[in-house]
Write a protein that holds these residues in place. Structure first.
Motif, PDB file in Angstrom:
ATOM      1  N   LEU A 290       0.652  -1.313   0.026  1.00  0.00           N
ATOM      2  CA  LEU A 290       0.267  -0.203  -0.362  1.00  0.00           C
ATOM      3  C   LEU A 290       1.377   1.259   0.054  1.00  0.00           C
ATOM      4  O   LEU A 290       0.735   2.062  -0.484  1.00  0.00           O
ATOM      5  CB  LEU A 290      -0.552   0.471   1.140  1.00  0.00           C
ATOM      6  CG  LEU A 290      -2.203  -0.736   1.025  1.00  0.00           C
ATOM      7  CD1 LEU A 290      -2.911  -1.024   2.438  1.00  0.00           C
ATOM      8  CD2 LEU A 290      -2.974  -0.234  -0.250  1.00  0.00           C
ATOM      9  N   SER A 291       1.728   1.337   0.625  1.00  0.00           N
ATOM     10  CA  SER A 291       2.213   2.137   0.682  1.00  0.00           C
ATOM     11  C   SER A 291       3.161   2.748  -1.073  1.00  0.00           C
ATOM     12  O   SER A 291       3.864   3.852  -0.970  1.00  0.00           O
ATOM     13  CB  SER A 291       3.937   2.248   2.003  1.00  0.00           C
ATOM     14  OG  SER A 291       4.254   3.237   2.064  1.00  0.00           O
TER      15      SER A 291
ATOM     16  N   ASN B   7      -0.583   8.843   2.884  1.00  0.00           N
ATOM     17  CA  ASN B   7      -0.283   8.002   4.980  1.00  0.00           C
ATOM     18  C   ASN B   7      -1.095   7.250   5.348  1.00  0.00           C
ATOM     19  O   ASN B   7      -1.345   6.571   5.858  1.00  0.00           O
ATOM     20  CB  ASN B   7       0.923   8.840   5.376  1.00  0.00           C
ATOM     21  CG  ASN B   7       2.456   8.200   5.125  1.00  0.00           C
ATOM     22  OD1 ASN B   7       2.829   6.964   4.134  1.00  0.00           O
ATOM     23  ND2 ASN B   7       3.321   9.114   4.206  1.00  0.00           N
ATOM     24  N   LEU B   8      -1.910   8.454   5.706  1.00  0.00           N
ATOM     25  CA  LEU B   8      -3.266   8.547   6.607  1.00  0.00           C
ATOM     26  C   LEU B   8      -4.186   7.602   6.323  1.00  0.00           C
ATOM     27  O   LEU B   8      -4.600   6.776   6.879  1.00  0.00           O
ATOM     28  CB  LEU B   8      -4.054   9.384   7.334  1.00  0.00           C
ATOM     29  CG  LEU B   8      -2.870  10.654   7.976  1.00  0.00           C
ATOM     30  CD1 LEU B   8      -3.994  11.780   8.456  1.00  0.00           C
ATOM     31  CD2 LEU B   8      -3.661  10.000   9.537  1.00  0.00           C
ATOM     32  N   SER B   9      -4.756   7.481   4.683  1.00  0.00           N
ATOM     33  CA  SER B   9      -5.154   6.930   4.012  1.00  0.00           C
ATOM     34  C   SER B   9      -4.717   5.249   3.884  1.00  0.00           C
ATOM     35  O   SER B   9      -5.031   4.625   4.050  1.00  0.00           O
ATOM     36  CB  SER B   9      -5.906   7.694   2.563  1.00  0.00           C
ATOM     37  OG  SER B   9      -5.733   8.445   2.747  1.00  0.00           O
ATOM     38  N   ALA B  10      -3.121   5.209   2.874  1.00  0.00           N
ATOM     39  CA  ALA B  10      -2.331   3.451   3.726  1.00  0.00           C
ATOM     40  C   ALA B  10      -3.082   3.567   5.119  1.00  0.00           C
ATOM     41  O   ALA B  10      -3.146   1.605   5.148  1.00  0.00           O
ATOM     42  CB  ALA B  10      -1.442   3.844   2.960  1.00  0.00           C
TER      43      ALA B  10
ATOM     44  N   TYR C 116       6.634  -0.433   9.117  1.00  0.00           N
ATOM     45  CA  TYR C 116       6.589  -1.437   8.070  1.00  0.00           C
ATOM     46  C   TYR C 116       5.865   0.387   6.614  1.00  0.00           C
ATOM     47  O   TYR C 116       6.556   0.448   5.920  1.00  0.00           O
ATOM     48  CB  TYR C 116       6.480  -2.275   7.516  1.00  0.00           C
ATOM     49  CG  TYR C 116       7.714  -2.665   8.419  1.00  0.00           C
ATOM     50  CD1 TYR C 116       8.639  -3.363   7.089  1.00  0.00           C
ATOM     51  CD2 TYR C 116       7.260  -3.804   9.040  1.00  0.00           C
ATOM     52  CE1 TYR C 116       9.040  -3.979   7.604  1.00  0.00           C
ATOM     53  CE2 TYR C 116       8.046  -4.737   9.962  1.00  0.00           C
ATOM     54  CZ  TYR C 116       9.043  -4.956   8.870  1.00  0.00           C
ATOM     55  OH  TYR C 116      10.387  -6.051   9.085  1.00  0.00           O
ATOM     56  N   ILE C 117       4.877   0.943   7.415  1.00  0.00           N
ATOM     57  CA  ILE C 117       4.689   1.713   6.352  1.00  0.00           C
ATOM     58  C   ILE C 117       5.261   3.315   6.306  1.00  0.00           C
ATOM     59  O   ILE C 117       5.713   3.473   4.784  1.00  0.00           O
ATOM     60  CB  ILE C 117       2.494   1.986   6.604  1.00  0.00           C
ATOM     61  CG1 ILE C 117       2.043   0.736   5.840  1.00  0.00           C
ATOM     62  CG2 ILE C 117       2.371   3.583   5.509  1.00  0.00           C
ATOM     63  CD1 ILE C 117       0.223   1.174   6.644  1.00  0.00           C
ATOM     64  N   ILE C 118       5.203   3.687   7.209  1.00  0.00           N
ATOM     65  CA  ILE C 118       6.380   4.771   6.913  1.00  0.00           C
ATOM     66  C   ILE C 118       8.193   4.384   6.409  1.00  0.00           C
ATOM     67  O   ILE C 118       8.392   5.341   6.187  1.00  0.00           O
ATOM     68  CB  ILE C 118       6.263   5.084   8.422  1.00  0.00           C
ATOM     69  CG1 ILE C 118       5.658   5.407   9.276  1.00  0.00           C
ATOM     70  CG2 ILE C 118       7.857   6.475   8.668  1.00  0.00           C
ATOM     71  CD1 ILE C 118       5.928   5.765  10.886  1.00  0.00           C
TER      72      ILE C 118
END
Lengths: 223, 243
Positions: free
Chosen positions: B74-75, B105-108, B154-156
């Motif tokens: 996603l990210s 990032n909030l959406s992810a 991990y997204i960050i």
């Protein structure tokens, strides 16, 4: 036509603007001023730097030099864009309006006026994925002018449009340019046949003799 | 909200929906297998506690892996050049790029939370139907929340890496880190050993199973500070780069 705005103070002043990409393309030391009351046409060959100039004005890329806009309310129709496939045209425009914090009455006025003008009335509730390239381009132009911002910037607005729609869009932009600052990057300056226009030619990233082309183009249209 | 709504419409494309549905189905099948749904009922009656622990551990490992992989994907998706193209509809001045970065990032993370919530619901339904043991919902919810936290890290991390090179292939770096850490022994993340082990314990949010409870095996303050630092750096990199 929806709201009429006072145009006297709408300007974009560009001073010594440079944006060089890694492959050495981009724009170099551009100093100019865009004013309302006429159509500002940015012309030039492929890769000359037209889109880069518009992106710099929009703040989409970093640059050297200074750009002073009298307002941040700018409508921008890019040449290359991505739209949410599942969203309907109506929802997309509505969300864009919310993001730009457009006042509802003003937004609705523009919405009702331009949906008919651009021939989008019948596909407002269709998902964007079901639209042809031409219709998507109309949505792209629609989102830029829906609230009639003081500054309208369009990158190749006539691309993918049929002849009739090209005339309609050119005519709409002509009307808008009377009291809005309109900047258009195009390969087809002959489509904008009005007298009040200023042509900016960019070649290899440099702005050529600012305004001299206006006369040349006017003469070519007369012939 | 309008920003997030637009991002969600971009994120939940047909391709992404198919990937998410496939992951949910895969997890459902794995939950059923781990719960012993294919085993005879008598066996499940005889080894209730063992079956419960096996279900918990197997499901935890799978959900953790799936959540991290989906978070990275996603990210990665929100960091590609194609995705960032749509910023031209919402950016009107340079400062707007920060809002764009934050909302994407909030959406992810929101999509990630929904996915983990889906896993949680499936886990509970399969557990109640096939595992003859009482479930403490707060403990189970805590386990999934910790997994979501790790996926958020991990997204960050992926967002930061995508900020440097906006190419989808960069997602292999966090995926490699994920594989490395998941396959590593827990002794890699112990404060008592010092050196790299201590550093990893301080900064890496590892989630492990201890008995029938999921534990956040790290220094919470250190991890939060490190994640915040990564996020700030990622935002700065994103705002500096061209759209």
């Amino acid at each position: 036509m929806p709201t009429k705005m006072k145009s006297a103070n709408i300007t974009i002043n560009i001073d010594n603007l440079s944006k060089i990409y890694r492959n050495k393309s981009g724009i170099r030391e551009i100093t100019t001023c865009f004013r309302p009351g006429r159509i500002n046409l940015v012309i030039g060959g492929n890769g000359s730097g037209k889109t880069t100039l518009l992106k710099c004005i929009m703040g989409l890329v970093s640059y050297k030099g200074s750009i002073r806009k009298s307002t941040n309310r700018v409508g921008y129709a890019p040449e290359t864009y991505v739209m949410p496939e599942f969203m309907s045209v109506r929802d997309f425009l509505w969300v864009i309006g919310r993001i730009r914090k457009n006042p509802k009455p003003e937004f609705m006025k523009g919405f009702l006026y331009y949906k008919d003008l651009l021939g989008l009335s019948e596909c407002l509730d269709r998902p964007i994925s079901k639209l042809s390239n031409g219709m998507r381009q109309k949505v792209n132009l629609f989102q830029a002018i829906i609230d009639e911002p003081p500054i309208v910037i369009m990158d190749e607005p006539l691309a993918s449009l049929d002849q009739a729609m090209k005339k309609t869009v050119a005519c709409t932009l002509k009307k808008l340019s009377k009291d809005h600052l309109v900047i258009i990057s195009t390969h087809n300056p002959e489509c904008f046949r009005q007298r009040k226009k200023q042509v900016y030619e960019i070649e290899k990233g440099r702005l050529l003799d600012n305004g001299a082309h206006q006369t040349a183009l006017a003469l070519s249209h007369q012939s | 909200m309008a920003h997030i709504r637009l991002h969600l419409h971009f994120l939940i494309s047909r391709k992404m929906l198919l990937i998410l549905a496939f992951c949910q189905l895969l997890c459902l099948a794995s939950f059923l297998y781990a719960a012993g749904a294919l085993e005879p009922g008598t066996k499940r009656d005889m080894f209730q506690s063992e079956m419960y622990l096996a279900y918990l551990n197997d499901s935890f490992s799978l959900v953790r892996f799936m959540a991290i992989v989906l978070g990275v994907l996603l990210s990665g998706m929100t960091g590609t050049k194609e995705y960032i193209l749509y910023s031209c509809f919402v950016i009107r001045k340079r400062r707007d790029t920060a809002v764009f970065w934050m909302s994407k990032n909030l959406s992810a993370m929101l999509v990630e939370c929904f996915v983990v919530y889906g896993f949680f619901i499936m886990f509970m339904v399969v557990g109640v139907l096939f595992v003859k043991h009482s479930f403490v919902i707060s403990d189970i919810a805590g386990m999934f929340a910790k997994i979501a936290l790790q996926a958020g890290f991990y997204i960050i991390l992926t967002d930061l890496l995508m900020g440097f090179a906006r190419h989808y292939f960069i997602v292999f770096v966090p995926l490699f880190i994920c594989w490395l850490t998941l396959s590593a022994d827990i002794s890699f993340f112990t404060p008592s050993q010092g050196g790299i082990h201590r550093v990893l314990y301080m900064i890496y949010p590892s989630v492990i199973m201890k008995g029938d409870l999921a534990v956040l095996w790290c220094n919470p303050t250190g991890c939060a500070m490190f994640s915040l630092g990564l996020a700030v750096l990622s935002g700065a990199v994103f705002c500096q780069k061209d759209m």
